[in-house]
Design an enzyme around this catalytic site. Structure first.
Site, PDB file in Angstrom:
ATOM      1  N   HIS A  11      -2.776 -75.449 -56.121  1.00 17.55           N
ATOM      2  CA  HIS A  11      -1.375 -75.117 -55.824  1.00 17.55           C
ATOM      3  C   HIS A  11      -0.967 -73.775 -56.434  1.00 17.55           C
ATOM      4  CE1 HIS A  11      -0.242 -78.761 -53.727  1.00 17.55           C
ATOM      5  NE2 HIS A  11      -0.855 -79.485 -54.637  1.00 17.55           N
ATOM      6  N   SER A  71       1.979 -84.338 -57.182  1.00 12.98           N
ATOM      7  CA  SER A  71       0.525 -84.275 -57.306  1.00 12.98           C
ATOM      8  C   SER A  71      -0.009 -85.138 -58.435  1.00 12.98           C
ATOM      9  CB  SER A  71       0.104 -82.824 -57.577  1.00 12.98           C
ATOM     10  OG  SER A  71       0.516 -81.990 -56.524  1.00 12.98           O
ATOM     11  N   GLY A 112     -13.534 -73.184 -49.334  1.00 19.07           N
ATOM     12  CA  GLY A 112     -13.371 -71.744 -49.569  1.00 19.07           C
ATOM     13  C   GLY A 112     -12.725 -71.036 -48.404  1.00 19.07           C
ATOM     14  N   GLU A 160      -9.845 -71.945 -47.286  1.00 18.97           N
ATOM     15  CA  GLU A 160      -8.404 -71.985 -47.614  1.00 18.97           C
ATOM     16  C   GLU A 160      -7.569 -72.702 -46.565  1.00 18.97           C
ATOM     17  OE1 GLU A 160      -8.252 -69.451 -51.128  1.00 18.97           O
ATOM     18  OE2 GLU A 160      -6.501 -69.437 -49.846  1.00 18.97           O
TER      19      GLU A 160
HETATM   20  C1  LIG Z   1      -7.126 -79.818 -52.054  1.00 11.24           C
HETATM   21  C2  LIG Z   1      -7.950 -79.400 -50.856  1.00 11.24           C
HETATM   22  C3  LIG Z   1      -7.372 -79.948 -49.569  1.00 11.24           C
HETATM   23  C4  LIG Z   1      -7.963 -77.887 -50.781  1.00 11.24           C
HETATM   24  O1  LIG Z   1      -8.740 -77.503 -49.637  1.00 11.24           O
HETATM   25  P1  LIG Z   1      -8.716 -75.974 -49.140  1.00 11.24           P
HETATM   26  O2  LIG Z   1      -7.351 -75.447 -49.017  1.00 11.24           O
HETATM   27  O3  LIG Z   1      -9.585 -75.902 -47.925  1.00 11.24           O
HETATM   28  O4  LIG Z   1      -9.319 -75.177 -50.352  1.00 11.24           O
HETATM   29  P2  LIG Z   1     -10.751 -74.581 -50.389  1.00 11.24           P
HETATM   30  O5  LIG Z   1     -11.681 -75.737 -50.174  1.00 11.24           O
HETATM   31  O6  LIG Z   1     -10.823 -73.560 -49.291  1.00 11.24           O
HETATM   32  O7  LIG Z   1     -10.844 -73.985 -51.755  1.00 11.24           O
HETATM   33  C5  LIG Z   1      -9.412 -79.869 -50.994  1.00 11.24           C
HETATM   34  O8  LIG Z   1      -9.926 -79.309 -52.158  1.00 11.24           O
HETATM   35  C6  LIG Z   1      -9.508 -81.396 -51.075  1.00 11.24           C
HETATM   36  O9  LIG Z   1      -9.544 -82.057 -50.071  1.00 11.24           O
HETATM   37  N1  LIG Z   1      -9.581 -81.945 -52.330  1.00 11.24           N
HETATM   38  C7  LIG Z   1      -9.788 -83.360 -52.544  1.00 11.24           C
HETATM   39  C8  LIG Z   1      -8.482 -84.128 -52.324  1.00 11.24           C
HETATM   40  C9  LIG Z   1      -7.351 -83.529 -53.177  1.00 11.24           C
HETATM   41  N2  LIG Z   1      -6.178 -83.390 -52.610  1.00 11.24           N
HETATM   42  O10 LIG Z   1      -7.574 -83.180 -54.322  1.00 11.24           O
END
Ligand SMILES: CC(C)(COP(=O)(O)OP(=O)(O)O)[C@@H](O)C(=O)NCCC(N)=O
Length: 460
Positions: free
Chosen positions: A390, A292, A263, A265
């Site tokens: 995204h 992706s 959360g 970001e």
């Molecule tokens: C996709 C990721 C990096 C987003 O993290 P982040 O930007 O910090 O989002 P959030 O956790 O603040 O909502 C995170 O959710 C993650 O590591 N997901 C598992 C691996 C993936 N790429 O789906």
């Protein structure tokens, strides 16, 4: 055991100073924070839950004090603005949970911030596993999240480029944390930091040597439509990069490493920061896109097939012609058995061995996948978590790619399909706002075309 929880809390969660003394009272001794941290770390999971419930419930906002000041504020309406601001500030102060001070004191001791990140990871685990969703625990989580968001704001993060010359312990952590395309051996990780590749991480002074979020980038001639070409390619590991072959940056894996920073970001900030870094290294670079995975598509499809079978609407997913193909190839009789045959093929990934099925299933699976990404929602936002990530960043759902991931995992998870979320730099902030506020998904002609084909055949 219980009284020691009470004792520790009474001792370490100091009372809020009076409004007049709010900036004058000295912080409690560091030993307070250290004692709290040691005690908490000594607890088992379920005891931690009990401890945090006590902390959030008994050491939060003094509700009586806040409501008295709220009443006082109502009485001062019509008075001069200085008086109103005074009372508003008193009210604001009275709404500070007592434990908030403890959290800020802990953040000032050695290892305190990392401790709080891990404590929030516990809070998130308790909340998500529904073993506790008390309003007090939610307040504690949001108070901690807002503090962490300040401490980990992008200006305080350090961008580190990981190369083959980085310390082994960092390369080892990068390999461990890789969540999207697991690293299998040294050659693997050497390739991912080698020619035509970039690997970046955000680090923070309070957690030295700990990559908080990691982004893997491939530098290509144009936007990649296949992951094997990126993670499997046996590019000579010591080749020099030819700038003329570099026009696009492909984000093919991103992983956050601290559950407690959910959360905050970080991933979004890292992508934007890396784009700036690459633009300064390659001024002519104009294409920025992810490649992706689509986790969850295959299981969603199995559910949809089952649903349509029950309601006798199988032809809404595949056309008559497409079903006939399935019947021919699988040698099943017309009607329901063909649907069962297709579910079994998808479930076992067997269809990937039949060029005829790969060819005949492409149109159907591509339009079903486009609908899954664009049409399927959770609380109005994209159901697929990677799409949601995204799209929140302001990317465009740009291109679905058939046979993009032919690994067993790629076939099993998403029938081998992958998607490019493309970052048009001038549009990301507009797209992000439109998505967050109006749940509007910016998609390309290719995606919208596939979606409308699906809608035509399924009258959705
Ligand atoms: C996709 C990721 C990096 C987003 O993290 P982040 O930007 O910090 O989002 P959030 O956790 O603040 O909502 C995170 O959710 C993650 O590591 N997901 C598992 C691996 C993936 N790429 O789906």
């Amino acid at each position: 055991e219980h009284n020691s929880m009470e004792e520790i809390l009474k001792k370490t969660v100091v009372t809020l100073p009076t409004y007049e003394m709010r900036d004058k009272s000295p912080p409690p001794p560091e030993s307070n924070s250290l004692e709290f941290m040691l005690f908490y770390k000594s607890l088992e999971k379920e005891q931690r839950l009990e401890f945090l419930e006590k902390l959030s419930h008994d050491f939060g906002v003094d509700h009586r004090w806040a409501s008295d000041l709220a009443a006082k504020l109502l009485d001062t309406q019509g008075r001069d603005v200085a008086t109103i601001l005074q009372v508003e500030d008193r009210l604001r102060y009275s709404l500070t949970p007592r434990y908030r001070q403890l959290l800020t004191h802990i953040s000032k001791v050695q290892g305190g911030v990392k401790f709080l990140v891990d404590l929030r990871a516990d809070l998130i685990e308790f909340a998500s596993s529904k073993i506790s969703d008390s309003p007090h625990m939610r307040d504690l989580n949001s108070t901690l999240k807002s503090l962490l968001s300040e401490w980990f704001s992008v200006g305080l993060l350090r961008l580190e480029r990981i190369t083959w010359q980085s310390p082994c312990e960092i390369l080892q952590k990068i390999s461990q944390y890789e969540a999207v395309h697991p690293v299998r051996n040294w050659t693997d990780i050497k390739r991912r930091v080698g020619p035509y590749r970039r690997c970046y991480a955000f680090t923070h002074a309070s957690m030295p040597g700990e990559p908080l979020v990691v982004l893997h980038v491939a530098l290509t001639e144009d936007i990649a439509n296949n992951i094997q070409g990126i993670v499997r390619e046996f590019a000579t590991l010591d080749a020099d990069e030819d700038v003329n072959k570099i026009n696009a940056a492909i984000f093919y894996s991103i992983s956050s490493t601290q559950a407690g920073l959910q959360g905050v970001e970080l991933g979004n900030y890292l992508i934007k920061r890396v784009v700036r870094e690459l633009q300064s290294e390659f001024p002519h670079m104009a294409q920025f896109s992810s490649l992706s995975p689509i986790p969850g598509f295959s299981s969603w499809l199995q559910g949809a097939l089952g649903q349509h079978k029950k309601e006798g609407r199988a032809t809404e997913l595949l056309s008559e012609q497409e079903w006939r193909e399935v019947e021919d190839v699988t040698g099943t009789a017309p009607g329901a058995p063909a649907l069962e045959a297709l579910r079994r093929l998808i479930g076992t990934s067997e269809w990937i061995h039949s060029d005829r099925l790969i060819h005949s299933l492409e149109p159907a699976l591509m339009r079903l996948c486009a609908w899954y990404l664009y049409g399927e929602k959770r609380r109005g936002y994209a159901l697929n978590p990677v799409a949601n990530f995204h799209l929140q960043n302001g990317a465009t759902m740009w291109r679905l790619n058939w046979q993009a991931d032919t690994s067993p995992r790629g076939i099993a998870n998403s029938c081998g399909i992958m998607v490019n979320y493309r970052y048009f730099l001038q549009e990301t902030s507009t797209n992000s706002a439109a998505y967050m506020q109006n749940k509007f998904i910016k998609a390309s002609e290719q995606v919208l075309g596939l979606v409308s084909q699906f809608q035509k055949s399924s009258k959705l």
